[in-house]
Design a protein around this motif. Structure first.
Motif, mmCIF file in Angstrom:
data_model
loop_
_atom_site.group_PDB
_atom_site.id
_atom_site.type_symbol
_atom_site.label_atom_id
_atom_site.label_comp_id
_atom_site.label_asym_id
_atom_site.label_seq_id
_atom_site.Cartn_x
_atom_site.Cartn_y
_atom_site.Cartn_z
ATOM 1 N N LEU A 225 0.873 -1.173 0.000
ATOM 2 C CA LEU A 225 0.000 0.000 0.000
ATOM 3 C C LEU A 225 0.912 1.226 0.000
ATOM 4 O O LEU A 225 1.578 1.511 0.991
ATOM 5 N N ILE A 226 0.964 1.942 -1.121
ATOM 6 C CA ILE A 226 1.936 3.042 -1.192
ATOM 7 C C ILE A 226 1.307 4.399 -0.938
ATOM 8 O O ILE A 226 1.997 5.396 -0.799
ATOM 9 N N PHE A 227 -0.020 4.430 -0.910
ATOM 10 C CA PHE A 227 -0.655 5.721 -0.661
ATOM 11 C C PHE A 227 -2.047 5.484 -0.127
ATOM 12 O O PHE A 227 -2.750 4.589 -0.574
ATOM 13 N N GLN A 228 -2.456 6.262 0.863
ATOM 14 C CA GLN A 228 -3.890 6.354 1.122
ATOM 15 C C GLN A 228 -4.231 7.764 1.522
ATOM 16 O O GLN A 228 -3.523 8.382 2.310
ATOM 17 N N GLY A 229 -5.300 8.264 0.938
ATOM 18 C CA GLY A 229 -5.650 9.634 1.243
ATOM 19 C C GLY A 229 -6.638 10.212 0.248
ATOM 20 O O GLY A 229 -7.325 9.482 -0.468
ATOM 21 N N ASP A 230 -6.699 11.490 0.222
ATOM 22 C CA ASP A 230 -7.646 12.229 -0.594
ATOM 23 C C ASP A 230 -7.386 12.003 -2.095
ATOM 24 O O ASP A 230 -6.249 12.066 -2.534
ATOM 25 N N PRO A 231 -8.438 11.731 -2.848
ATOM 26 C CA PRO A 231 -8.249 11.490 -4.274
ATOM 27 C C PRO A 231 -7.551 12.658 -4.989
ATOM 28 O O PRO A 231 -6.806 12.437 -5.936
ATOM 29 N N ARG A 232 -7.778 13.878 -4.500
ATOM 30 C CA ARG A 232 -7.168 15.011 -5.181
ATOM 31 C C ARG A 232 -5.657 15.017 -5.014
ATOM 32 O O ARG A 232 -4.939 15.560 -5.824
ATOM 33 N N GLU A 233 -5.232 14.374 -3.934
ATOM 34 C CA GLU A 233 -3.790 14.363 -3.686
ATOM 35 C C GLU A 233 -3.074 13.240 -4.409
ATOM 36 O O GLU A 233 -1.863 13.307 -4.628
ATOM 37 N N VAL A 234 -3.872 12.219 -4.788
ATOM 38 C CA VAL A 234 -3.218 11.039 -5.337
ATOM 39 C C VAL A 234 -2.445 11.390 -6.614
ATOM 40 O O VAL A 234 -1.376 10.852 -6.875
ATOM 41 N N THR A 235 -2.977 12.326 -7.347
ATOM 42 C CA THR A 235 -2.314 12.664 -8.612
ATOM 43 C C THR A 235 -1.023 13.446 -8.401
ATOM 44 O O THR A 235 -0.209 13.573 -9.306
ATOM 45 N N HIS A 236 -0.877 13.999 -7.200
ATOM 46 C CA HIS A 236 0.355 14.757 -6.947
ATOM 47 C C HIS A 236 1.446 13.897 -6.340
ATOM 48 O O HIS A 236 2.585 14.306 -6.250
ATOM 49 N N HIS A 237 1.043 12.723 -5.887
ATOM 50 C CA HIS A 237 1.967 11.875 -5.142
ATOM 51 C C HIS A 237 2.986 11.262 -6.100
ATOM 52 O O HIS A 237 2.624 10.519 -7.009
ATOM 53 N N GLN A 238 4.245 11.566 -5.844
ATOM 54 C CA GLN A 238 5.292 11.154 -6.786
ATOM 55 C C GLN A 238 5.337 9.641 -7.002
ATOM 56 O O GLN A 238 5.339 9.167 -8.133
#
Lengths: 255, 334
Positions: A225-238
């Motif tokens: 699991l490399i990310f969990q959080g707000d969908p708007r942030e997922v696109t910014h996550h490197q």
């Protein structure tokens, strides 16, 4: 997040030496809408199989409404309100559409040990399967054999069975994959109209649907699991962009 | 939409009272027809009915639950032996003997079901054969109970309702058998259309999906095996009551295999299919083996190949097609 309905604690799943799910922890509360995304082969369906009880995790625990269900068989989890649909539809092909849903209703009501009665026309049962079919706009197909349905209609029926079980936690494995747009819009509407108090975890590749549906996104890559959080942030996550979204994220980010 | 239901008459989607009445009418009509066609060979017909019950019993587990078994005659045979012994021990009331057979069959069904339905596919098939062979071997060895290779003989049931003796022409036996078949058939129609019956079909279609709607698959299959045992046990009981003898042939592998062939011929997964298959097979066998005692098995083989090629879902699907076609033609008329 209010009360946690589904919680995974350090779940790992290995096949031979291959670690398909690696130390995954998350929890989903009442009424939450969560999307699970990740590239092909990330271990998403395996994770759903572990949650639903089809697979027993190599390590870790699955909790349902605070109760450890890791060792419980599938049917007990269903009784506790954990319901899933399938990426590739699995239906009862020799039964009619109505019978498929009615069976789910009767199973939930504990009527399937009844060996003599005429089942489907019992008013309380009938009302429920008619409503489930109606919600997905396939009430007119009630008397059809499942084998006569188009694929999109089968997906709708799969979801209708899930709804008829009155889930507390609903796992949707790519509900709109491979479905013609007319039916996929019905599926999306039905998902939008799901009772607000149930927790929904949806695996999906269609990012438009993910952004529309989810308040929270989990990203799985190589079993982690490399990310969990707000969908708007997922696109910014490197890391996520590198692992999965690629050009789509760039395009969306730019726009 | 009704025509679709007719086309798929194999599994009529809804249970209704007329279905039961139709079943009563058809079994009675078949009974009368048999009596007219073979007035001097009622022994053949009672045997046919007894085997038909075995095939119906097999249909419950194979046709409705998808359990592959080649050991089903164990249920039939054990029940026949138990009934034979009960009768020889002085309990000769035919209805009581029928009950004894049903109970013996149910127990045998529950035991074999508990073993066989633990597995799926080929292991299941092999296990069913093993159970069948084991029981057949026991029947052969335990000659104090079974009479070994000589079989049990001298079974003479008392009068039916204390009035009708089992006469040497087999009239009482025949009427009794037709009545039993009729009752069993109607009850089975109810069972296969009940929620439990639907769930069994669902398990056959996709057992993982059935689990995912909350079904406990194993106990359901064992229960259905038990019900199947009741039916097979009644068949075995009729065999013992009507023929007065029970031999190793009623318990062996060949009997199991033959029952499966009859079921496939008629159409597994349909009670009508089981009925049609066992009647057609046995009447065909009766005529052809009389006409040509040396090559009748070849003819039976040819019939089977023809059915598998042209009606892989069994003879009953032909009936369904005809009914569907008739409805279609009638509806097209202004």
């Amino acid at each position: 997040m209010s009360q946690s309905l589904l919680e995974l604690r350090n779940v790992s799943m290995s096949f031979g030496g291959m670690r398909v799910n690696d130390d995954i922890s998350f929890s989903i509360g009442k009424g939450e809408r969560v999307a699970l995304i990740g590239p092909n082969g990330a271990g998403k369906t395996t994770l759903v199989n572990v949650i639903s009880g089809d697979l027993t995790p190599s390590q870790g625990a699955v909790h349902l409404a605070g109760v450890d269900v890791t060792a419980l068989p599938i049917s007990d989890r269903v009784d506790a309100g954990l319901v899933r649909t399938f990426q590739i539809t699995r239906l009862f092909k020799s039964l009619t559409v109505a019978q498929n849903v009615a069976l789910a209703v009767m199973q939930r009501k504990g009527l399937t040990s009844n060996i003599f009665s005429s089942p489907i026309d019992r008013p309380d049962v009938r009302r429920e399967w008619e409503r489930a079919l109606g919600t997905l706009g396939i009430a007119h197909l009630a008397d059809r054999q499942v084998s006569q349905l188009a694929y999109g209609q089968q997906r709708l029926l799969d979801l209708a069975i899930g709804l008829a079980l009155e889930p507390k936690v609903l796992l949707l494995d790519e509900p709109a994959a491979g479905v013609p747009s007319e039916e996929s819009s019905k599926i999306i509407e039905a998902i939008d109209r799901l009772p607000s108090d149930i927790a929904v975890l949806m695996i999906e590749h269609d990012m438009d649907l993910v952004f529309r549906f989810a308040r929270r996104v989990l990203v799985l890559a190589n079993g982690k699991l490399i990310f969990q959080g707000d969908p708007r942030e997922v696109t910014h996550h490197q890391e996520v962009r590198r692992a999965y979204l690629g050009s789509y994220a760039d395009a969306r980010h730019a726009s | 939409m009704t025509d679709r239901i007719l086309v798929n008459g194999v599994s009529a989607p809804r249970f209704s009272v007329p279905l039961e009445l139709r079943a009563v009418a058809i079994t009675l009509a078949l009974g009368a027809l048999g009596y007219t066609l073979f007035p001097d060979d009622l022994a053949f017909l009672t045997r046919l009915i007894s085997i038909t019950l075995l095939v119906l019993s097999l249909d419950l587990v194979t046709g409705y639950c998808g359990v592959a078994t080649l050991g089903h005659a164990a249920i039939y045979g054990v029940s026949a032996y138990v009934v034979g012994n009960a009768c020889l021990a002085g309990h000769s009331d035919p209805l009581l003997l029928l009950l004894v057979g049903a109970v013996a069959g149910a127990l045998m069904g529950l035991v074999s079901g508990a073993l066989v339905t633990r597995f799926r596919g080929l292991p299941q098939l092999v296990l069913s054969i093993a159970v069948g062979q084991l029981i057949a071997a026991l029947a052969n060895k335990l000659s104090s109970v079974t009479g070994g290779s000589d079989g049990l003989s001298g079974i003479s049931p008392g009068r039916l309702f204390g009035i009708y003796a089992f006469d040497m022409y087999g009239r009482t036996g025949y009427v009794f058998s037709v009545a039993v078949l009729m009752v069993v058939f109607v009850v089975l129609l109810r069972i296969v259309h009940s929620p439990f019956g639907l769930l069994c079909q669902a398990i056959k279609d996709d057992s993982l999906r059935a689990r995912m709607i909350g079904a406990r698959v194993y106990p359901r299959l064992v229960l259905m095996y038990g019900l199947s045992g009741v039916v097979g046990g009644i068949g075995g009981a009729l065999n013992a009551i009507n023929t007065g003898v029970v031999g190793l042939d009623s318990i062996g592998f060949e009997r199991s295999a033959e029952a499966l062939v009859m079921l496939v011929l008629g159409g597994a997964g349909s009670l009508w299919g089981a009925l049609i298959g066992s009647i057609v097979f046995q009447v065909f066998e009766h005529y052809v083996s009389a006409a040509n005692p040396f090559h009748w098995m070849t003819m039976v083989g040819a019939l089977l190949i023809a059915v598998v090629l042209f009606a892989p879902k069994g003879l009953v699907s032909l009936g369904g097609l005809l009914a569907g076609r008739a409805t279609y033609v009638m509806r097209r008329r202004p």
